[in-house]
Design a protein around this motif. Structure first.
Motif, PDB file in Angstrom:
ATOM      1  N   UNK A 196      46.664  44.335  18.786  1.00  0.00           N
ATOM      2  CA  UNK A 196      45.610  44.689  19.751  1.00  0.00           C
ATOM      3  C   UNK A 196      44.206  44.502  19.178  1.00  0.00           C
ATOM      4  N   UNK A 197      44.029  44.786  17.879  1.00  0.00           N
ATOM      5  CA  UNK A 197      42.713  44.609  17.278  1.00  0.00           C
ATOM      6  C   UNK A 197      42.275  43.155  17.275  1.00  0.00           C
ATOM      7  N   UNK A 198      43.198  42.238  16.987  1.00  0.00           N
ATOM      8  CA  UNK A 198      42.854  40.816  16.975  1.00  0.00           C
ATOM      9  C   UNK A 198      42.619  40.316  18.398  1.00  0.00           C
ATOM     10  N   UNK A 199      43.418  40.796  19.349  1.00  0.00           N
ATOM     11  CA  UNK A 199      43.169  40.415  20.752  1.00  0.00           C
ATOM     12  C   UNK A 199      41.796  40.907  21.198  1.00  0.00           C
ATOM     13  N   UNK A 200      41.419  42.105  20.786  1.00  0.00           N
ATOM     14  CA  UNK A 200      40.081  42.609  21.114  1.00  0.00           C
ATOM     15  C   UNK A 200      38.994  41.756  20.465  1.00  0.00           C
ATOM     16  N   UNK A 201      39.253  41.247  19.264  1.00  0.00           N
ATOM     17  CA  UNK A 201      38.311  40.329  18.621  1.00  0.00           C
ATOM     18  C   UNK A 201      38.086  39.092  19.486  1.00  0.00           C
ATOM     19  N   UNK A 202      39.166  38.501  19.989  1.00  0.00           N
ATOM     20  CA  UNK A 202      39.040  37.321  20.851  1.00  0.00           C
ATOM     21  C   UNK A 202      38.276  37.659  22.136  1.00  0.00           C
ATOM     22  N   UNK A 203      38.536  38.843  22.689  1.00  0.00           N
ATOM     23  CA  UNK A 203      37.838  39.230  23.922  1.00  0.00           C
ATOM     24  C   UNK A 203      36.343  39.401  23.653  1.00  0.00           C
ATOM     25  N   UNK A 204      36.003  40.076  22.541  1.00  0.00           N
ATOM     26  CA  UNK A 204      34.586  40.210  22.167  1.00  0.00           C
ATOM     27  C   UNK A 204      33.906  38.846  22.144  1.00  0.00           C
ATOM     28  N   UNK A 205      34.510  37.926  21.385  1.00  0.00           N
ATOM     29  CA  UNK A 205      33.880  36.627  21.143  1.00  0.00           C
ATOM     30  C   UNK A 205      33.776  35.800  22.420  1.00  0.00           C
ATOM     31  N   UNK A 206      34.859  35.778  23.200  1.00  0.00           N
ATOM     32  CA  UNK A 206      34.846  34.966  24.421  1.00  0.00           C
ATOM     33  C   UNK A 206      33.849  35.529  25.433  1.00  0.00           C
ATOM     34  N   UNK A 207      33.700  36.850  25.495  1.00  0.00           N
ATOM     35  CA  UNK A 207      32.757  37.457  26.440  1.00  0.00           C
ATOM     36  C   UNK A 207      31.327  37.049  26.115  1.00  0.00           C
ATOM     37  N   UNK A 208      30.960  37.134  24.818  1.00  0.00           N
ATOM     38  CA  UNK A 208      29.614  36.724  24.429  1.00  0.00           C
ATOM     39  C   UNK A 208      29.442  35.208  24.545  1.00  0.00           C
ATOM     40  N   UNK A 209      30.487  34.475  24.192  1.00  0.00           N
ATOM     41  CA  UNK A 209      30.414  33.007  24.211  1.00  0.00           C
ATOM     42  C   UNK A 209      30.241  32.476  25.638  1.00  0.00           C
ATOM     43  N   UNK A 210      30.968  33.047  26.579  1.00  0.00           N
ATOM     44  CA  UNK A 210      30.935  32.509  27.941  1.00  0.00           C
ATOM     45  C   UNK A 210      29.565  32.685  28.588  1.00  0.00           C
ATOM     46  N   UNK A 211      28.854  33.777  28.249  1.00  0.00           N
ATOM     47  CA  UNK A 211      27.496  33.948  28.784  1.00  0.00           C
ATOM     48  C   UNK A 211      26.512  33.082  28.004  1.00  0.00           C
ATOM     49  N   UNK A 212      26.688  33.039  26.690  1.00  0.00           N
ATOM     50  CA  UNK A 212      25.776  32.257  25.862  1.00  0.00           C
ATOM     51  C   UNK A 212      25.809  30.778  26.155  1.00  0.00           C
ATOM     52  N   UNK A 213      26.981  30.253  26.507  1.00  0.00           N
ATOM     53  CA  UNK A 213      27.065  28.819  26.809  1.00  0.00           C
ATOM     54  C   UNK A 213      26.377  28.473  28.128  1.00  0.00           C
ATOM     55  N   UNK A 214      26.255  29.430  29.027  1.00  0.00           N
ATOM     56  CA  UNK A 214      25.474  29.183  30.251  1.00  0.00           C
ATOM     57  C   UNK A 214      24.035  28.844  29.885  1.00  0.00           C
ATOM     58  N   UNK A 215      23.515  29.565  28.902  1.00  0.00           N
ATOM     59  CA  UNK A 215      22.158  29.309  28.438  1.00  0.00           C
ATOM     60  C   UNK A 215      22.096  28.038  27.595  1.00  0.00           C
ATOM     61  N   UNK A 216      23.098  27.847  26.744  1.00  0.00           N
ATOM     62  CA  UNK A 216      23.106  26.695  25.842  1.00  0.00           C
ATOM     63  C   UNK A 216      23.151  25.372  26.602  1.00  0.00           C
ATOM     64  N   UNK A 217      23.990  25.286  27.623  1.00  0.00           N
ATOM     65  CA  UNK A 217      24.163  24.034  28.353  1.00  0.00           C
ATOM     66  C   UNK A 217      23.271  23.931  29.591  1.00  0.00           C
ATOM     67  N   UNK A 218      22.325  24.856  29.732  1.00  0.00           N
ATOM     68  CA  UNK A 218      21.368  24.788  30.818  1.00  0.00           C
ATOM     69  C   UNK A 218      21.955  25.024  32.199  1.00  0.00           C
ATOM     70  N   UNK A 219      23.027  25.846  32.284  1.00  0.00           N
ATOM     71  CA  UNK A 219      23.676  26.099  33.567  1.00  0.00           C
ATOM     72  C   UNK A 219      23.381  27.499  34.097  1.00  0.00           C
ATOM     73  N   UNK A 220      22.520  28.252  33.395  1.00  0.00           N
ATOM     74  CA  UNK A 220      22.322  29.658  33.736  1.00  0.00           C
ATOM     75  C   UNK A 220      21.672  29.842  35.110  1.00  0.00           C
ATOM     76  N   UNK A 221      20.689  29.010  35.444  1.00  0.00           N
ATOM     77  CA  UNK A 221      20.016  29.159  36.742  1.00  0.00           C
ATOM     78  C   UNK A 221      20.951  28.790  37.892  1.00  0.00           C
ATOM     79  N   UNK A 222      21.776  27.788  37.664  1.00  0.00           N
ATOM     80  CA  UNK A 222      22.775  27.416  38.685  1.00  0.00           C
ATOM     81  C   UNK A 222      23.774  28.553  38.899  1.00  0.00           C
ATOM     82  N   UNK A 223      24.174  29.178  37.787  1.00  0.00           N
ATOM     83  CA  UNK A 223      25.115  30.304  37.854  1.00  0.00           C
ATOM     84  C   UNK A 223      24.532  31.454  38.678  1.00  0.00           C
ATOM     85  N   UNK A 224      23.294  31.819  38.384  1.00  0.00           N
ATOM     86  CA  UNK A 224      22.664  32.909  39.132  1.00  0.00           C
ATOM     87  C   UNK A 224      22.392  32.522  40.585  1.00  0.00           C
TER      88      UNK A 224
END
Length: 389
Positions: A196-224
């Motif tokens: 469960x601890x390692x699965x929580x690690x993946x969830x932490x990372x994917x949650x931050x990554x999925x929002x951060x990539x919206x900004x990285x790839x310039x898709x954030x305004x389209x998303x909103x």
């Protein structure tokens, strides 16, 4: 209806992103499944068996050889070498060839028969904590059995009955009952925290990554824009597919370990379902909060990695939190894995009602609500921030 339509379109958009980006496939599905089978198969015997140990027998009598045979017969220990001196056996430990050795000095048998309390020694390496502790247990047991065996022979020669001998050698008889895990199965202890601890690690990372990539790839305004600039709708629509996938992984893990491998779960299936749901939502809440706190892909993922790694030490499964310094005890409340572990061992493993762990349940619920504190900051970042590598 408008909000539901927006959620539907954002969810479809997210499914397309999940399909195109292989990182999601590996971090959300493949790696968690590999972790589940890795830990459960590594500890499938329950305890380590046939751990290598050595013997230094300078007495070399039938009595000492009998001790060696009994030691080799233990399930967790296996005698792999006989050494002619203490220094030779010590070097074998340093080379990681053995975990420990039994040292029997010359004249041990003669002193035993003459009731002159001979000294035998055992040495073990605690570099590997579990192996060292288990080897020490076997070496200590065989040392006790050796003296008891000789004492039994002497007392029998004096005409005492077996009952009298047993009373003299062991005045107090221990009736041991281990609750919930009578097999002392390390798989039950370790897998239910590590996986469960390692699965929580993946969830932490994917949650931050999925929002951060919206900004990285310039898709954030389209998303909103698809959410009519409603950040709450945008977040819910984006994380709904991820939540369902992680819930499938968590419930699959629970079914495998508790119903296929038959791990004890006195709390029943509904407590497992509730715990799995709180685990996923609480971890996603922390990941979103980490990005909102520092709206940077690199920094937010670094925070999530650090927090997840520290969670294994602060959960209290390896070292009890009550034995830590007071500041660390207070800090342990800031780790979702700590609350997951406390609810698991209280309500699932031991079967106590949820009211006994209500504070930890409330803490996980608080982690779920953490994104409320940073929604405006995330929206501002999506609309105005420029991604800096």
């Amino acid at each position: 209806m408008k909000i539901l339509r927006e959620l539907y379109h954002i969810t479809l958009r997210e499914l397309l992103i999940l399909r195109r980006n292989h990182i999601y496939r590996f971090a959300m599905v493949l790696f968690p499944i590999l972790v589940i089978f890795f830990f459960t198969s590594m500890l499938d015997e329950g305890q380590p068996i046939d751990m290598p140990i050595g013997i230094v027998d300078l007495d070399n009598t039938s009595t000492t050889r009998s001790l060696e045979q009994k030691l080799d017969g233990f399930q967790m220990s296996h005698v792999v070498g006989h050494y002619s001196s203490f220094s030779e056996a010590r070097k074998a430990i340093q080379r990681n060839e053995i975990y420990g050795f039994l040292y029997i000095p010359k004249g041990t048998t003669d002193k035993l028969l003459a009731s002159r309390q001979p000294k035998i020694s055992y040495y073990y390496s605690n570099t590997t904590l579990a192996a060292g502790s288990l080897v020490m247990k076997d070496l200590k047991t065989i040392s006790t059995l050796g003296s008891a065996g000789v004492g039994q022979g002497i007392l029998r020669a004096k005409g005492l009955t077996d009952q009298q001998i047993a009373t003299l050698l062991m005045p107090i008889k221990i009736d041991l009952h281990q609750i919930a895990n009578p097999w002392t199965n390390y798989n039950i202890y370790l897998t239910t925290m590590m996986v469960p601890g390692i699965i929580m690690l993946f969830i932490f990372l994917i949650s931050a990554y999925s929002i951060g990539t919206e900004l990285k790839f310039g898709m954030s305004k389209e998303w909103l824009a698809q959410a009519d600039n409603n950040i709450l709708v945008a977040i819910i629509g984006k994380f709904l597919p991820q939540t369902l996938i992680f819930l499938a992984i968590v419930f699959g893990y629970q079914f495998y370990v508790f119903y296929v491998l038959d791990f004890p779960h006195a709390g029943g299936p509904w407590m497992l379902i509730l715990l799995g749901l709180m685990q996923v939502l609480g971890s996603q809440g922390f990941g979103i909060f980490a990005f909102g706190l520092l709206p940077s892909l690199r920094l937010s993922m670094s925070i999530c990695s650090l927090w997840a790694v520290l969670s294994f030490s602060m959960a209290g499964s390896a070292f009890p939190v009550m034995g830590m310094d007071a500041p660390l005890q207070s800090l342990s409340w800031l780790f979702p894995l700590r609350h997951y572990w406390m609810i698991y061992q209280t309500c699932v493993f031991n079967g106590f009602p949820l009211i006994n762990a209500w504070f930890h349940f409330a803490a996980l619920a608080a982690f779920m609500l953490l994104p409320w504190l940073v929604l405006k900051k995330i929206k501002n970042a999506m609309l105005t921030y420029v991604y800096i590598p």
